[in-house]
Design a protein around this motif. Structure first.
Motif, mmCIF file in Angstrom:
data_model
loop_
_atom_site.group_PDB
_atom_site.id
_atom_site.type_symbol
_atom_site.label_atom_id
_atom_site.label_comp_id
_atom_site.label_asym_id
_atom_site.label_seq_id
_atom_site.Cartn_x
_atom_site.Cartn_y
_atom_site.Cartn_z
ATOM 1 N N ARG A 126 28.533 34.123 54.071
ATOM 2 C CA ARG A 126 29.496 33.084 52.932
ATOM 3 C C ARG A 126 30.593 34.161 52.863
ATOM 4 O O ARG A 126 31.557 33.934 51.828
ATOM 5 C CB ARG A 126 27.553 35.391 52.488
ATOM 6 N N VAL A 130 32.047 30.253 51.814
ATOM 7 C CA VAL A 130 31.901 30.841 50.791
ATOM 8 C C VAL A 130 32.191 31.924 49.054
ATOM 9 O O VAL A 130 32.931 31.049 48.130
ATOM 10 C CB VAL A 130 29.825 31.034 50.181
ATOM 11 N N ASP A 131 32.331 32.617 49.853
ATOM 12 C CA ASP A 131 33.209 33.748 48.500
ATOM 13 C C ASP A 131 34.586 33.495 48.780
ATOM 14 O O ASP A 131 34.994 33.150 47.522
ATOM 15 C CB ASP A 131 32.773 35.458 49.063
ATOM 16 N N LYS A 134 35.096 30.200 46.573
ATOM 17 C CA LYS A 134 34.638 30.108 44.870
ATOM 18 C C LYS A 134 36.129 30.667 44.072
ATOM 19 O O LYS A 134 35.779 30.679 42.433
ATOM 20 C CB LYS A 134 33.824 31.823 44.638
ATOM 21 N N GLU A 160 30.269 36.534 36.268
ATOM 22 C CA GLU A 160 30.035 35.467 37.787
ATOM 23 C C GLU A 160 28.439 35.008 38.266
ATOM 24 O O GLU A 160 28.796 34.123 39.213
ATOM 25 C CB GLU A 160 30.168 37.626 37.725
ATOM 26 N N ARG A 161 27.391 35.061 37.509
ATOM 27 C CA ARG A 161 26.773 34.664 37.822
ATOM 28 C C ARG A 161 26.811 33.231 37.529
ATOM 29 O O ARG A 161 26.178 31.881 37.841
ATOM 30 C CB ARG A 161 25.907 34.718 36.322
ATOM 31 N N ASP A 164 28.350 31.765 40.254
ATOM 32 C CA ASP A 164 27.539 31.405 41.618
ATOM 33 C C ASP A 164 27.197 30.082 41.085
ATOM 34 O O ASP A 164 26.912 29.405 42.057
ATOM 35 C CB ASP A 164 27.182 32.808 41.483
ATOM 36 N N ASP A 168 27.334 27.346 43.823
ATOM 37 C CA ASP A 168 25.889 26.444 44.469
ATOM 38 C C ASP A 168 25.402 24.616 44.073
ATOM 39 O O ASP A 168 25.072 23.663 44.983
ATOM 40 C CB ASP A 168 24.576 27.536 44.351
#
Length: 211
Positions: A126, A130-131, A134, A160-161, A164, A168
């Motif tokens: 992550r 992943v992070d 982003k 922020e949501r 994400d 995804d």
């Protein structure tokens, strides 16, 4: 390449050249040997460094392979192709090209499988993959907002949501397409995927036929 030395560690500075050689050797060993036969000793020989050099940098094989794969994804860049749709297609095509490389396929599938029973490894994936990636969603959104294609967001938590969710959707679709379904993420597929991503499922549905 970004340094992944734990905070607070002192001693001899890390060698960027040695790190690059180790990560490249790890990726090649994955292709040649597979996950189960890969050892830090073999990587050290391939990289031309002492085994102690690896253990000073990585606690074990899991961490080493994650960082070797993460370095590949750090190659991703956000193009400026004039529109949000074209920018997304540019990034997705780059992502698919990386996943088409044997070392990326071998490494990513191996660490994801191992992570199903290793919470610390999931956290490293992550943080390291992943992070970090982003950043592309953030940069793409800012670029589209500057063009007037997207409105600015006033709610930071909601923004922020959304980041994400977009990450995804993109990462999940491309990984499934290339690694699970073993189908090409070619320009035709990427164009269709981007259209659905931006317009919703209604854009992909066929027009109603006349009665």
């Amino acid at each position: 390449m970004q340094s992944r030395t734990p905070a607070g560690r002192t001693g001899r500075p890390r060698s960027v050249t040695a790190d690059a050689a180790i990560l490249a050797a790890t990726r090649q060993a994955l292709v040649d040997l597979g996950w189960s036969k890969l050892t830090l000793s073999d990587v050290a020989v391939r990289a031309g460094v002492a085994k102690t050099t690896l253990y000073r940098r990585w606690a074990g094989k899991n961490e080493l392979v994650v960082d070797a794969v993460a370095e590949l994804f750090d190659e991703l860049t956000l193009p400026d192709r004039g529109s949000l749709a074209a920018d997304i297609e540019g990034v997705v095509l780059q992502f698919a090209a990386i996943l088409d490389r044997p070392e990326a396929r071998s490494g990513l599938m191996a660490v994801v499988a191992e992570a199903t029973r290793d919470e610390a490894l999931r956290e490293r994936i992550r943080a390291s993959i992943v992070d970090r990636q982003k950043r592309l969603v953030l940069a793409g959104r800012a670029q589209a907002q500057a063009r007037g294609e997207l409105p600015p967001e006033s709610d930071a938590r909601e923004a922020e949501r959304t980041v994400d969710l977009i990450f995804d959707m993109v990462a999940g679709a491309v990984v499934h397409r290339t690694l699970v379904s073993a189908e090409p993420a070619d320009e035709e597929w990427v164009h269709g995927f981007t259209r659905v991503l931006l317009s919703g499922l209604t854009s992909a549905a066929p027009a109603d036929r006349p009665a």
